[in-house]
Design a protein around this motif. Structure first.
Motif, PDB file in Angstrom:
ATOM      1  N   ILE A 134      -0.701  11.722 -11.355  1.00 53.22           N
ATOM      2  CA  ILE A 134      -0.021  10.661 -10.612  1.00 53.22           C
ATOM      3  C   ILE A 134      -0.488   9.286 -11.090  1.00 53.22           C
ATOM      4  N   GLU A 135      -1.684   9.222 -11.679  1.00 53.33           N
ATOM      5  CA  GLU A 135      -2.163   7.949 -12.234  1.00 53.33           C
ATOM      6  C   GLU A 135      -1.206   7.462 -13.327  1.00 53.33           C
ATOM      7  N   ARG A 136      -0.664   8.381 -14.088  1.00 46.79           N
ATOM      8  CA  ARG A 136       0.307   8.018 -15.128  1.00 46.79           C
ATOM      9  C   ARG A 136       1.593   7.490 -14.491  1.00 46.79           C
ATOM     10  N   LEU A 137       1.966   8.060 -13.346  1.00 53.84           N
ATOM     11  CA  LEU A 137       3.148   7.590 -12.630  1.00 53.84           C
ATOM     12  C   LEU A 137       2.973   6.143 -12.184  1.00 53.84           C
ATOM     13  N   TRP A 138       1.768   5.778 -11.755  1.00 52.67           N
ATOM     14  CA  TRP A 138       1.538   4.386 -11.341  1.00 52.67           C
ATOM     15  C   TRP A 138       1.754   3.446 -12.535  1.00 52.67           C
ATOM     16  N   GLY A 139       1.325   3.859 -13.706  1.00 57.18           N
ATOM     17  CA  GLY A 139       1.559   3.048 -14.899  1.00 57.18           C
ATOM     18  C   GLY A 139       3.050   2.916 -15.204  1.00 57.18           C
ATOM     19  N   LEU A 140       3.787   4.012 -15.087  1.00 54.85           N
ATOM     20  CA  LEU A 140       5.233   3.972 -15.287  1.00 54.85           C
ATOM     21  C   LEU A 140       5.903   3.062 -14.265  1.00 54.85           C
ATOM     22  N   MET A 141       5.412   3.120 -13.028  1.00 59.34           N
ATOM     23  CA  MET A 141       5.950   2.275 -11.970  1.00 59.34           C
ATOM     24  C   MET A 141       5.827   0.805 -12.365  1.00 59.34           C
ATOM     25  N   HIS A 142       4.649   0.424 -12.846  1.00 61.09           N
ATOM     26  CA  HIS A 142       4.452  -0.964 -13.259  1.00 61.09           C
ATOM     27  C   HIS A 142       5.325  -1.309 -14.459  1.00 61.09           C
ATOM     28  N   ARG A 143       5.398  -0.410 -15.425  1.00 66.50           N
ATOM     29  CA  ARG A 143       6.187  -0.681 -16.620  1.00 66.50           C
ATOM     30  C   ARG A 143       7.660  -0.918 -16.269  1.00 66.50           C
ATOM     31  N   HIS A 144       8.172  -0.165 -15.293  1.00 64.36           N
ATOM     32  CA  HIS A 144       9.587  -0.262 -14.947  1.00 64.36           C
ATOM     33  C   HIS A 144       9.889  -1.290 -13.857  1.00 64.36           C
ATOM     34  N   THR A 145       8.883  -1.742 -13.121  1.00 61.56           N
ATOM     35  CA  THR A 145       9.195  -2.651 -12.009  1.00 61.56           C
ATOM     36  C   THR A 145       8.476  -3.995 -12.040  1.00 61.56           C
ATOM     37  N   THR A 146       7.310  -4.103 -12.649  1.00 63.13           N
ATOM     38  CA  THR A 146       6.598  -5.390 -12.587  1.00 63.13           C
ATOM     39  C   THR A 146       6.400  -6.057 -13.941  1.00 63.13           C
ATOM     40  N   ARG A 203      10.826   6.540  -5.032  1.00 63.63           N
ATOM     41  CA  ARG A 203      11.518   7.501  -4.165  1.00 63.63           C
ATOM     42  C   ARG A 203      12.826   8.016  -4.751  1.00 63.63           C
ATOM     43  N   ASP A 204      13.513   7.205  -5.557  1.00 60.86           N
ATOM     44  CA  ASP A 204      14.837   7.579  -6.057  1.00 60.86           C
ATOM     45  C   ASP A 204      14.848   7.887  -7.557  1.00 60.86           C
ATOM     46  N   ARG A 205      14.361   6.955  -8.361  1.00 63.52           N
ATOM     47  CA  ARG A 205      14.441   7.151  -9.815  1.00 63.52           C
ATOM     48  C   ARG A 205      13.525   8.258 -10.308  1.00 63.52           C
ATOM     49  N   VAL A 206      12.300   8.313  -9.807  1.00 63.04           N
ATOM     50  CA  VAL A 206      11.356   9.335 -10.281  1.00 63.04           C
ATOM     51  C   VAL A 206      11.885  10.742 -10.015  1.00 63.04           C
ATOM     52  N   PRO A 207      12.330  11.074  -8.800  1.00 59.00           N
ATOM     53  CA  PRO A 207      12.831  12.434  -8.592  1.00 59.00           C
ATOM     54  C   PRO A 207      14.031  12.791  -9.474  1.00 59.00           C
ATOM     55  N   ARG A 208      14.872  11.812  -9.788  1.00 64.13           N
ATOM     56  CA  ARG A 208      16.067  12.100 -10.594  1.00 64.13           C
ATOM     57  C   ARG A 208      15.782  12.123 -12.084  1.00 64.13           C
ATOM     58  N   LYS A 209      14.782  11.352 -12.540  1.00 63.86           N
ATOM     59  CA  LYS A 209      14.608  11.174 -13.983  1.00 63.86           C
ATOM     60  C   LYS A 209      13.175  11.325 -14.454  1.00 63.86           C
ATOM     61  N   LEU A 210      12.351  12.100 -13.780  1.00 68.36           N
ATOM     62  CA  LEU A 210      10.945  12.203 -14.159  1.00 68.36           C
ATOM     63  C   LEU A 210      10.762  12.667 -15.593  1.00 68.36           C
ATOM     64  N   ALA A 211      11.496  13.677 -16.008  1.00 69.05           N
ATOM     65  CA  ALA A 211      11.335  14.201 -17.370  1.00 69.05           C
ATOM     66  C   ALA A 211      11.591  13.106 -18.420  1.00 69.05           C
ATOM     67  N   ASN A 233       0.859  -1.191   0.000  1.00 65.25           N
ATOM     68  CA  ASN A 233       0.000   0.000   0.000  1.00 65.25           C
ATOM     69  C   ASN A 233       0.889   1.234   0.000  1.00 65.25           C
ATOM     70  N   ILE A 234       0.811   2.001  -1.067  1.00 68.89           N
ATOM     71  CA  ILE A 234       1.631   3.203  -1.196  1.00 68.89           C
ATOM     72  C   ILE A 234       0.707   4.405  -1.307  1.00 68.89           C
ATOM     73  N   HIS A 235       0.914   5.362  -0.430  1.00 69.43           N
ATOM     74  CA  HIS A 235       0.163   6.617  -0.451  1.00 69.43           C
ATOM     75  C   HIS A 235       1.192   7.689  -0.774  1.00 69.43           C
ATOM     76  N   GLY A 236       1.011   8.390  -1.904  1.00 69.29           N
ATOM     77  CA  GLY A 236       2.059   9.303  -2.313  1.00 69.29           C
ATOM     78  C   GLY A 236       1.603  10.551  -3.020  1.00 69.29           C
ATOM     79  N   VAL A 237       2.559  11.468  -3.182  1.00 69.82           N
ATOM     80  CA  VAL A 237       2.358  12.683  -3.973  1.00 69.82           C
ATOM     81  C   VAL A 237       3.575  12.874  -4.871  1.00 69.82           C
ATOM     82  N   VAL A 238       3.352  13.548  -5.994  1.00 66.19           N
ATOM     83  CA  VAL A 238       4.436  13.881  -6.917  1.00 66.19           C
ATOM     84  C   VAL A 238       4.290  15.332  -7.353  1.00 66.19           C
ATOM     85  N   ASN A 239       5.431  16.009  -7.442  1.00 66.00           N
ATOM     86  CA  ASN A 239       5.491  17.362  -7.974  1.00 66.00           C
ATOM     87  C   ASN A 239       5.975  17.218  -9.409  1.00 66.00           C
TER      88      ASN A 239
END
Length: 165
Positions: A121-133, A153-161, A38-44
């Motif tokens: 952030i819904e798009r981020l969840w899709g990216l998370m799955h694409r890159h990790t699962t 926590r690490d890759r998104v802040p460094r490489k979001l663009a 269960n992940i509860h998060g925010v992204v800038n």
């Protein structure tokens, strides 16, 4: 301005993009677990900064913890605008009481119901799955959790663009 949501990935392989002729067997190693993270998060979106809390359950308490961490991430901002979906726990009385405290700098904004496409952030969840699962098997739930949280926590802040391209 940040965008928030919760996601509940399951410790399982997501086979995708697996094409082969009919007579060729395609196998993707599977994990045996069905544990959920269960992940509860925010992204800038401007800076790529994230707050990603691994919580036992997503509820009013986890919402308050997320908002407090978001407020701590921006100590110089006069107001922090958080865009969320209309989940009940985001509207809970405990959350409203926390927001009503003097000095609270968080302002909540809710996207319309049934419009997840309006919350980036819904798009981020899709990216998370694409890159990790996708087509990846993690032997243990701990390895799975580490991969998910490291990405968020690490890759998104460094490489979001680069990730959003």
């Amino acid at each position: 301005m940040v965008f928030g949501d919760a996601v509940h990935p399951t410790h399982a392989v997501r086979p995708v993009g697996c094409w082969a002729p009919k007579e060729t067997p395609v196998a993707v190693e599977q994990s045996s677990g069905r544990n959920r993270l269960n992940i509860h998060g925010v992204v800038n979106l401007e800076t790529g900064q994230t707050v990603m809390n691994d919580v036992p359950t997503v509820d009013a308490i986890s919402t308050i913890a997320l908002l407090a961490a978001t407020e701590a991430m921006y100590p110089r901002m006069r107001f922090i605008h958080v865009f969320l979906d209309n989940a009940r726990y985001h509207h809970a009385k405990l959350v409203q009481a926390w927001l009503a405290q003097p000095g609270c700098r968080i302002k909540l904004h809710f996207v319309p119901a049934y419009c997840p496409h309006l919350n980036p952030i819904e798009r981020l969840w899709g990216l998370m799955h694409r890159h990790t699962t996708h087509n990846k098997c993690y032997a243990t739930f701990k390895e799975f959790s580490t991969a998910m949280l490291t990405f968020l926590r690490d890759r998104v802040p460094r490489k979001l663009a680069n990730l959003l391209r």
